[in-house]
Design a protein around this motif. Sequence first.
Motif, PDB file in Angstrom:
ATOM      1  N   UNK A  42       0.693  -1.300   0.171  1.00 32.52           N
ATOM      2  CA  UNK A  42       0.051  -0.148  -0.003  1.00 32.52           C
ATOM      3  C   UNK A  42       0.803   1.367   0.021  1.00 32.52           C
ATOM      4  N   UNK A  43       1.988   1.091   0.488  1.00 34.77           N
ATOM      5  CA  UNK A  43       3.125   2.248   0.770  1.00 34.77           C
ATOM      6  C   UNK A  43       2.490   3.330   1.631  1.00 34.77           C
ATOM      7  N   UNK A  44       1.617   2.923   2.267  1.00 34.40           N
ATOM      8  CA  UNK A  44       0.755   3.899   3.430  1.00 34.40           C
ATOM      9  C   UNK A  44       1.186   3.369   4.906  1.00 34.40           C
ATOM     10  N   UNK A  45       1.586   2.112   5.241  1.00 33.38           N
ATOM     11  CA  UNK A  45       1.727   1.520   6.418  1.00 33.38           C
ATOM     12  C   UNK A  45       0.708   0.658   6.668  1.00 33.38           C
ATOM     13  N   UNK A  55      16.427  -3.127  14.478  1.00 24.96           N
ATOM     14  CA  UNK A  55      17.253  -3.416  15.898  1.00 24.96           C
ATOM     15  C   UNK A  55      16.164  -4.456  16.548  1.00 24.96           C
ATOM     16  N   UNK A  56      15.593  -5.502  15.900  1.00 24.67           N
ATOM     17  CA  UNK A  56      14.777  -6.416  16.569  1.00 24.67           C
ATOM     18  C   UNK A  56      13.361  -6.168  16.649  1.00 24.67           C
ATOM     19  N   UNK A  57      12.904  -5.194  16.324  1.00 22.57           N
ATOM     20  CA  UNK A  57      11.363  -4.577  16.390  1.00 22.57           C
ATOM     21  C   UNK A  57      10.894  -4.541  14.985  1.00 22.57           C
ATOM     22  N   UNK A  58       9.587  -5.076  15.039  1.00 28.96           N
ATOM     23  CA  UNK A  58       9.142  -4.880  13.632  1.00 28.96           C
ATOM     24  C   UNK A  58       8.783  -3.526  13.320  1.00 28.96           C
ATOM     25  N   UNK A  59       8.834  -3.180  12.162  1.00 32.08           N
ATOM     26  CA  UNK A  59       8.538  -1.828  11.477  1.00 32.08           C
ATOM     27  C   UNK A  59       8.047  -2.165   9.974  1.00 32.08           C
ATOM     28  N   UNK A  60       7.374  -0.937   9.542  1.00 32.67           N
ATOM     29  CA  UNK A  60       6.779  -0.960   8.232  1.00 32.67           C
ATOM     30  C   UNK A  60       7.878  -0.082   7.353  1.00 32.67           C
ATOM     31  N   UNK A  61       8.624  -0.650   6.498  1.00 30.41           N
ATOM     32  CA  UNK A  61       9.773  -0.220   5.811  1.00 30.41           C
ATOM     33  C   UNK A  61       9.226   1.137   4.986  1.00 30.41           C
ATOM     34  N   UNK A 128      -3.352 -13.417  16.350  1.00 32.24           N
ATOM     35  CA  UNK A 128      -4.403 -12.582  15.750  1.00 32.24           C
ATOM     36  C   UNK A 128      -4.154 -11.170  16.062  1.00 32.24           C
ATOM     37  N   UNK A 129      -4.247 -10.756  17.088  1.00 34.09           N
ATOM     38  CA  UNK A 129      -3.916  -9.435  17.724  1.00 34.09           C
ATOM     39  C   UNK A 129      -2.291  -8.967  17.194  1.00 34.09           C
ATOM     40  N   UNK A 130      -1.463  -9.781  17.490  1.00 30.79           N
ATOM     41  CA  UNK A 130      -0.201  -9.530  16.865  1.00 30.79           C
ATOM     42  C   UNK A 130       0.217  -9.149  15.396  1.00 30.79           C
ATOM     43  N   UNK A 131      -0.740  -9.819  14.859  1.00 32.46           N
ATOM     44  CA  UNK A 131      -0.510  -9.684  13.295  1.00 32.46           C
ATOM     45  C   UNK A 131      -1.609  -8.851  12.671  1.00 32.46           C
ATOM     46  N   UNK A 132      -2.377  -8.059  13.530  1.00 36.29           N
ATOM     47  CA  UNK A 132      -3.420  -7.059  12.946  1.00 36.29           C
ATOM     48  C   UNK A 132      -3.207  -6.016  12.125  1.00 36.29           C
ATOM     49  N   UNK A 133      -1.827  -5.690  12.127  1.00 37.62           N
ATOM     50  CA  UNK A 133      -1.351  -4.628  11.276  1.00 37.62           C
ATOM     51  C   UNK A 133      -0.788  -5.182   9.792  1.00 37.62           C
ATOM     52  N   UNK A 134      -1.053  -6.500   9.434  1.00 35.73           N
ATOM     53  CA  UNK A 134      -0.820  -6.935   8.103  1.00 35.73           C
ATOM     54  C   UNK A 134      -1.787  -7.450   7.656  1.00 35.73           C
ATOM     55  N   UNK A 135      -1.875  -7.440   6.327  1.00 33.84           N
ATOM     56  CA  UNK A 135      -3.194  -7.682   5.693  1.00 33.84           C
ATOM     57  C   UNK A 135      -2.877  -8.545   4.589  1.00 33.84           C
TER      58      UNK A 135
END
Length: 159
Positions: A42-45, A55-61, A128-135
């Motif tokens: 999406x290029x909008x996060x 640094x070991x934490x998930x981010x949206x590049x 489910x909660x931990x992956x709620x930022x991914x579609x």
Amino acid sequence: MSTHRIEFQVNGESHSAEVASRRLLSDFLRDDLHLTGTKRGCETGTCGACSVLLDGEVIKSCLMLAVQVHGRSITTIEGLAANDQLHPLQKNFMQCGGLQCGYCTPGFIMASCDLLKNTPQPSCEEVRHGLSGNLCRCTGYTQIVESVLHAAQEMHHGN
């Protein structure tokens, strides 16, 4: 356009590069470093296809500039396998059918790495909660959740 010299690590290897001030990390990883496992979505996060570990934490590049990784460490999907052995998440996504078309899979796996680091034995709801930022457009998420739960068991029991 101004550029900056940055020094950073990707998948355990040191790098140095000259990058434009406005260059997105997702574009830098894919186009400059040829780490194409990081997907543009999406290029909008919103979708999480571009998720990596910083640094070991998930981010949206797609929401980070490449200059912001100076002095930091990035792990992409290409950096998870070790000694020609797939990471348990990679293996279980294949075995449990969490792959579907595969486009969103790297982002889900990277987010799952972060989830399992913080919650080694998650419940179904925690996954489910931990992956709620991914579609994912291909599935109802059941196989993705099962993949993560199986990987968590394998990692916990050392299989």
